[in-house]
Enzyme design. Structure first.
Site, PDB file in Angstrom:
ATOM      1  N   GLU A 116      -5.721  -8.194  -0.431  1.00  0.00           N
ATOM      2  CA  GLU A 116      -6.414  -7.874   0.827  1.00  0.00           C
ATOM      3  C   GLU A 116      -7.871  -7.607   0.472  1.00  0.00           C
ATOM      4  OE1 GLU A 116      -4.791  -5.019   3.614  1.00  0.00           O
ATOM      5  OE2 GLU A 116      -2.745  -5.518   3.007  1.00  0.00           O
TER       6      GLU A 116
ATOM      7  N   GLU B 213       0.819  -1.230   0.000  1.00  0.00           N
ATOM      8  CA  GLU B 213       0.000   0.000   0.000  1.00  0.00           C
ATOM      9  C   GLU B 213       0.848   1.273   0.000  1.00  0.00           C
ATOM     10  OE1 GLU B 213      -3.038  -0.204   3.065  1.00  0.00           O
ATOM     11  OE2 GLU B 213      -4.138  -1.724   1.939  1.00  0.00           O
TER      12      GLU B 213
HETATM   13  O1  AHR Z   1      -5.351  -5.744   7.014  1.00  0.00           O
HETATM   14  C1  AHR Z   1      -5.183  -4.615   7.818  1.00  0.00           C
HETATM   15  C2  AHR Z   1      -4.413  -3.509   7.113  1.00  0.00           C
HETATM   16  O2  AHR Z   1      -5.180  -3.017   6.055  1.00  0.00           O
HETATM   17  C3  AHR Z   1      -3.112  -3.897   6.452  1.00  0.00           C
HETATM   18  O3  AHR Z   1      -2.034  -3.888   7.335  1.00  0.00           O
HETATM   19  C4  AHR Z   1      -2.938  -2.831   5.428  1.00  0.00           C
HETATM   20  O4  AHR Z   1      -2.196  -3.260   4.321  1.00  0.00           O
HETATM   21  C5  AHR Z   1      -4.353  -2.429   5.077  1.00  0.00           C
HETATM   22  O5  AHR Z   1      -4.522  -1.057   5.091  1.00  0.00           O
END
Ligand code: AHR
Length: 506
Positions: free
Chosen positions: A292, A173
């Site tokens: 994610e 990210e």
């Molecule tokens: O999954 C929780 C967080 O969400 C992770 O660390 C990050 O990559 C995202 O913003």
């Protein structure tokens, strides 16, 4: 009675179902690792300190590739802190989650745990506060057989065989202002390209994931992907997508339609990647690693969980421990439908996360482990989605949403394996009405042994908890009928359903 209709044609193939679609994510965050997968004092702990009750649930969940060690955590992480003799490992501040990292678990221990759950390791390197050399070092430590400083160090640490990690994430990210080392698309693209090229000098066959946007709502979304792919196209294989969903107030109608947003997000990233492909005049295609995704009550984290006290750096605090309702599980099942619908381009995905932290599996220190509501759509989809994803003709009534306009009440996807059978995954997004789904299966020849299982509840906020861990579970849907080349099944309001049947083929 409200009806929806879908037709299944096994010749309309979207793409093969890659097992990596059923990946997950373990971050050094809260109680995911410590007091989650690892709790040496737990009655079920093995010789390594791993909870066997958690191992059993992870196996039942059916996860494939597991992304590690972060997440935001990785952007401040020194991988070498987590290898070698435990008593020499330093404690460090984890700035991402305002916690203390003890480094009891690192790459080698996590690989041992993955062996127990039959998982594939997908490793993220730190491009936030580190760079090319660090990525090369961890690659050498993990994957080189022997004969170099770092590969021999791994062997000295008790790991004779290389970990042979195939998938590597180039940071995390990096478009997010919260990220340590947050950078512009140009800066990140340069670093990712240099790192990827250098890693390929060690092993040209690595599968590398470049960071896309941390959400489709980021102001830089689209332009970020364009710039990053323009600079990295030749040296990476995947671009990442991340998406989390939660209801705004009591706008459950929009929340139930979250997959509409995921569909659009995927389509837009695919379009951007294919534009980069056309502009380069190359045959190479970049796929998506949706590494994610989940329902996450992020507002709760901001309002309740976030640690800010300058003197407070707890070890394994309770962070992001969302309790998932039936409503959440139906949205979640819908997100899995979206991922499968895009199986031609989404070749890997990671449910964020696995244990305790926005997770399908919860644990109590010294106590039990249990399945959240979201466990079930994941485990059943992972178990029953086989062969290829099919494009469907779906005719459904619609409803109006504040966020996405008119949206189909029923969403569905099917997978099919010749000689083995067909599976339909469906959600009914109506808050009030059941819908009868009629499925035309004539193109599949004669059909037999049809079964349906649904997840629903009169109380859409029902959840599984420490005190009542089996409150919600899927149940046989006995409304299923099969006659004259048609299957019909009643989908309760706010429900997720999986339907399987055998077919002779035509
Ligand atoms: O999954 C929780 C967080 O969400 C992770 O660390 C990050 O990559 C995202 O913003």
């Amino acid at each position: 009675m409200i009806r929806a209709h879908l037709t299944i044609d096994p010749s309309r193939i979207v793409g093969p179902i890659n097992r990596r679609l059923f990946g997950s994510f373990v971050e050094h965050l809260g109680r995911c690792v410590y007091d989650g997968i690892y709790e040496p004092s737990h009655p079920t702990a093995d010789d390594h300190g791993f909870r066997e009750d958690v191992v059993a649930l992870v196996r039942e969940l059916g996860v494939s590739t597991i992304r590690y060690p972060g997440g935001n955590f990785v952007s401040g992480y020194r991988w070498e802190d987590g290898v070698g003799p435990r008593e020499e490992r330093p404690r460090r501040l984890d700035l991402a989650w305002h916690s203390t990292e003890t480094n009891e678990i690192g790459l080698d221990e996590f690989a041992t745990w993955l062996g127990k759950v039959d998982g594939e390791l997908m490793y993220a390197v730190n491009l936030g506060t580190r760079g090319v050399l660090d990525a090369l070092d961890v690659l050498e430590y993990a994957n080189l057989r022997s004969g170099t400083h770092l590969s021999d160090q791994r062997i000295a640490n008790g790991r004779r065989e290389p970990h042979d990690i195939r998938m590597w994430c180039l940071g995390n990210e990096m478009d997010g202002p919260w990220q340590l080392g947050h950078s512009t698309a140009e800066q990140y693209a340069q670093l990712a390209a240099t790192t990827a090229s250098a890693m390929r000098q060690i092993d040209p066959d690595l599968e590398l994931v470049v960071c896309g946007s941390s959400s489709a709502a980021m102001p830089t979304f689209g332009e970020w992907e364009r710039v990053v792919l323009e600079k990295t196209y030749d040296v990476v294989d995947f671009i990442s997508c991340h998406a989390y969903y939660e209801p705004e107030g009591d706008d459950y109608g929009s929340f139930l339609a979250s997959a509409v947003n995921m569909d659009r997000f995927i389509d837009e990233v695919v379009a951007t990647a294919d534009h980069a492909k056309a502009a380069r005049g190359t045959d190479k295609t970049i796929d998506i690693s949706f590494d994610e995704w989940n329902v996450w009550y992020q507002s709760r984290y901001e309002e309740v969980d976030r640690i800010t006290d300058v003197d407070d750096w707890p070890i394994a605090p309770r962070l992001l421990e969302d309790s998932y309702s039936v409503l959440d599980a139906v949205v979640f099942g819908g997100l899995m439908i979206s991922l499968i619908r895009h199986a031609d381009r989404v070749k890997a995905a990671s449910l964020a996360q696995l244990v305790n932290v926005i997770a399908p599996i919860m644990t109590e220190p010294g106590g039990p482990a249990w399945r959240q509501t979201t466990f079930y759509p994941f485990s059943l989809t992972s178990k029953l989605a086989r062969g290829v994803a099919l494009e469907l003709d779906l005719d459904s009534p619609t409803y109006d949403t504040a966020k996405y306009g008119q949206v189909p009440l029923v969403d569905a996807v099917a997978t099919h394996e010749d000689g083995k059978g067909t599976t339909v995954f469906a959600v009914n997004r109506s808050l009030t009405d059941q819908v009868t789904l009629e499925i035309d299966v004539l193109a599949l020849g004669s059909v037999a042994d049809a079964k349906a299982t649904s997840l629903s509840d009169d109380d859409i906020q029902a959840a599984n908890t420490l005190d009542d861990p089996e409150r919600v579970r899927p149940r046989d849907n006995t409304s299923l009928r099969l006659a004259d080349g048609k299957i019909s099944v009643t989908l309760p309001p706010v429900s997720w359903t999986v339907l399987t049947f055998e077919s002779s083929g035509r």
